[in-house]
Design a protein around this motif. Structure first.
Motif, PDB file in Angstrom:
ATOM      1  N   UNK A 251       0.801  -1.261  -0.145  1.00 48.80           N
ATOM      2  CA  UNK A 251       0.142  -0.171   0.360  1.00 48.80           C
ATOM      3  C   UNK A 251       1.022   1.236   0.174  1.00 48.80           C
ATOM      4  N   UNK A 252       1.743   1.253   0.927  1.00 49.82           N
ATOM      5  CA  UNK A 252       2.825   2.083   0.922  1.00 49.82           C
ATOM      6  C   UNK A 252       3.461   2.121  -0.166  1.00 49.82           C
ATOM      7  N   UNK A 253       4.319   1.313  -1.174  1.00 46.47           N
ATOM      8  CA  UNK A 253       4.868   1.502  -1.711  1.00 46.47           C
ATOM      9  C   UNK A 253       5.471   3.007  -2.938  1.00 46.47           C
ATOM     10  N   UNK A 254       4.251   3.852  -2.889  1.00 47.08           N
ATOM     11  CA  UNK A 254       5.071   4.706  -3.600  1.00 47.08           C
ATOM     12  C   UNK A 254       5.736   5.591  -2.498  1.00 47.08           C
ATOM     13  N   UNK A 300       0.335  14.031  -4.705  1.00 44.25           N
ATOM     14  CA  UNK A 300      -0.750  12.791  -5.773  1.00 44.25           C
ATOM     15  C   UNK A 300       0.480  13.314  -6.973  1.00 44.25           C
ATOM     16  N   UNK A 301       1.391  15.199  -6.740  1.00 43.49           N
ATOM     17  CA  UNK A 301       1.700  15.002  -8.207  1.00 43.49           C
ATOM     18  C   UNK A 301       3.079  13.853  -8.112  1.00 43.49           C
ATOM     19  N   UNK A 304       2.710  10.156  -7.652  1.00 41.96           N
ATOM     20  CA  UNK A 304       2.939   9.528  -9.088  1.00 41.96           C
ATOM     21  C   UNK A 304       3.803   9.471  -9.667  1.00 41.96           C
ATOM     22  N   UNK A 305       4.573  11.224  -9.963  1.00 42.51           N
ATOM     23  CA  UNK A 305       5.679  10.497 -10.548  1.00 42.51           C
ATOM     24  C   UNK A 305       6.755  10.395 -10.583  1.00 42.51           C
ATOM     25  N   UNK A 306       7.647  10.003  -8.843  1.00 39.24           N
ATOM     26  CA  UNK A 306       8.242   8.642  -8.320  1.00 39.24           C
ATOM     27  C   UNK A 306       7.831   7.480  -8.554  1.00 39.24           C
ATOM     28  N   UNK A 307       6.674   7.179  -8.555  1.00 44.08           N
ATOM     29  CA  UNK A 307       6.617   5.813  -9.269  1.00 44.08           C
ATOM     30  C   UNK A 307       6.660   5.260 -10.394  1.00 44.08           C
ATOM     31  N   UNK A 308       6.510   6.283 -11.284  1.00 40.64           N
ATOM     32  CA  UNK A 308       6.262   6.545 -12.252  1.00 40.64           C
ATOM     33  C   UNK A 308       7.953   6.309 -13.528  1.00 40.64           C
ATOM     34  N   UNK A 309       8.844   7.455 -12.911  1.00 41.53           N
ATOM     35  CA  UNK A 309      10.304   7.597 -12.863  1.00 41.53           C
ATOM     36  C   UNK A 309      10.818   5.886 -12.855  1.00 41.53           C
ATOM     37  N   UNK A 310      10.886   5.608 -11.516  1.00 46.96           N
ATOM     38  CA  UNK A 310      12.088   5.483 -11.106  1.00 46.96           C
ATOM     39  C   UNK A 310      11.219   3.533 -12.057  1.00 46.96           C
ATOM     40  N   UNK A 311       9.896   3.070 -12.385  1.00 50.76           N
ATOM     41  CA  UNK A 311       9.671   2.557 -13.118  1.00 50.76           C
ATOM     42  C   UNK A 311      10.863   2.301 -14.642  1.00 50.76           C
ATOM     43  N   UNK A 312      11.360   3.200 -15.229  1.00 51.14           N
ATOM     44  CA  UNK A 312      11.558   3.482 -16.190  1.00 51.14           C
ATOM     45  C   UNK A 312      13.808   3.221 -15.777  1.00 51.14           C
ATOM     46  N   UNK A 313      13.587   4.674 -14.958  1.00 48.88           N
ATOM     47  CA  UNK A 313      15.200   5.183 -14.625  1.00 48.88           C
ATOM     48  C   UNK A 313      15.390   4.601 -13.220  1.00 48.88           C
TER      49      UNK A 313
END
Length: 334
Positions: A251-254, A300-301, A304-313
Motif C-alpha cells: 500500500x505504501x510502495x509509492x 499526488x503529483x 505518481x511521478x516518482x513511481x512512474x519515473x523509477x519504473x524506467x530509471x
C-alpha cells in the motif's frame, strides 16, 4: 555494478525518507507563500495549533537522522569496493552544498546547505567508536533541545544517525521487531508527556512564529522543539512496525519511490509551491488550511511521478546529477 547496488538498498530507509518529506512540506509551505495569520477561533487557527503540536519539528529530525545513516553507509560501501570513501563523500557534500545554495535563493529555510556543512563537521567521527558517537550525539541533542536551539539540532541528529549506521540498526530490521516495539513504546510515553506539557501553553490566539513576544506562546514553541525528537522517533518506530506487514508495504510502495528520489522531491516541492503561488496569486493571500490542500495536490503529483519515473530509471533526476558529480563519470540511467 548497478543491480548489485540496488540489491543493497535498505528499503526501510526509503520509506522513512518519503514519510519525512510528507511532513516537511506542510511546514515549509507557510513561509514560502507568506501564509495569512489565522483569525481567532477559526478552523485556520485550529490547523495552526495542529501543525505546531504534531508536525512542526517532528519530521526534519527524521530527515536529519537519515542523512547520518546514509553518511555511514555511503563511506562504508565505497571503502568496501576499494574506493576512497572519504574523497567521494567530500565531493558528494560539496555537490549537495551547491544544490542547497541554489535552493537557498528560493527557499531561505532550506536544509541542504546545513546538511552539507554538518556532514563536513561529522566526517572525522566516522572512525570514532560507535559508543562514543551514540553518547556524544545523545548528550548534545539533549542540551540543544533543552535550550530549544533548533537551528543546531541537525548536527547531533546526524551524529546519532552515523551511530545507528555503525550499530547496523536498519540491517535485518525484521529480526529486531521486539527491540523496535520496546523503543516505540518508550518514545510514545515520552511523546505523550511532551505533548501534554506543550498543550498547557497552547495560545488562545493565533501567532506568528519568530515574531511573537507572548511568553506563553514562546514557551509553547520551545517545548515543541524539546519534544520534537521523541515524537519523531515515535513516528519512525510506528512506521517501521507497520512495514513489517507485506500488505502495508504494498500500500505504501509509492512512499518508497518518493523517498528514493528524496533530493529531487525536496527541491521540486519548493518549485511547485512557488509556481502555484505565482499562478494563483497566493503570496500573502492564502489561509492556513488551504495550504493543506495545496500540499495534498503536490503529494499526488510527486508520488505518481516518482513511481512512474523509477519504473524506467535507476535514479531520480537530481540524484543522477549528484551521482555523476560524486563519481566523476556518467552513471547509466536505465
Amino acid at each position: 555494478m548497478i543491480p548489485t547496488e540496488r540489491n543493497k538498498r535498505i528499503e526501510i530507509l526509503d520509506y522513512l525518507r518519503g514519510f519525512a518529506l510528507l511532513g516537511i512540506i506542510l511546514v515549509n509551505i507557510l513561509p514560502l507563500l507568506s501564509v495569512m495569520s489565522p483569525s481567532p477561533h477559526s478552523s485556520d487557527a485550529v490547523y495552526q495549533r495542529f501543525l505546531y503540536l504534531f508536525v512542526e519539528g517532528r519530521f526534519y529530525p527524521i530527515f536529519s537522522f537519515l542523512f547520518g545513516v546514509g553518511f555511514y553507509l555511503f563511506i562504508s560501501r565505497a571503502n568496501a569496493k576499494g574506493e576512497n570513501g572519504y574523497l567521494l563523500f567530500l565531493r558528494r557534500i560539496l555537490a549537495l552544498f551547491v544544490f542547497g545554495f541554489v535552493h537557498l535563493l528560493f527557499h531561505p529555510g532550506e536544509a541542504l546547505t546545513v546538511y552539507a556543512s554538518c556532514g563536513l563537521m561529522i566526517l572525522p567521527f566516522y572512525k570514532v567508536k560507535k559508543e562514543v558517537n551514540l553518547v556524544l550525539g545523545g548528550i548534545l541533542l539533549i542540551v540543544l533541545a533543552i535550550f530549544a536551539a533548533k537551528v543546531f539540532m541537525a548536527l547531533p541528529l546526524i551524529l546519532l544517525g552515523l551511530a545507528a549506521g555503525q550499530y547496523q540498526v536498519f540491517e535485518d530490521i525484521s529480526q529486531k521487531v521486539r527491540k523496535v516495539t520496546i523503543f516505540t513504546v518508550i518514545m510514545f510515553t515520552l511523546s505523550i508527556a511532551g505533548l501534554c506539557c506543550q498543550y498547557q501553553y497552547v495560545p488562545n490566539l493565533p501567532f506568528v512564529a519568530g515574531k511573537t513576544n507572548s511568553i506563553p506562546t514562546m514557551r509553547f514553541l520551545q517545548i515543541g522543539i524539546m519534544a520534537g525528537p521523541f515524537i519523531s522517533a515515535f513516528y519512525a518506530g510506528i512506521l517501521i512496525l507497520l512495514l513489517q506487514f507485506s500488505v502495508i508495504q504494498k500500500v505504501l510502495s509509492p512512499l518508497k519511490s518518493y523517498g528514493r528520489m528524496a533530493l529531487s522531491n525536496y527541491v521540486s516541492q519548493t518549485a511547485l509551491i512557488l509556481l502555484a503561488g505565482k499562478l494563483f496569486n497566493w503570496f500573502g493571500h492564502i489561509p492556513y488550511q488551504q495550504t493543506l490542500y495545496v500540499c495534498l495536490a503536490i503529494y499526488a503529483i510527486q508520488l505518481i511521478f516518482s513511481k512512474v519515473w523509477l519504473s524506467f530509471f535507476y535514479f531520480g533526476p537530481l540524484e543522477w546529477i549528484w551521482r555523476m558529480i560524486t563519481y566523476r563519470r556518467v552513471p547509466p540511467m536505465w
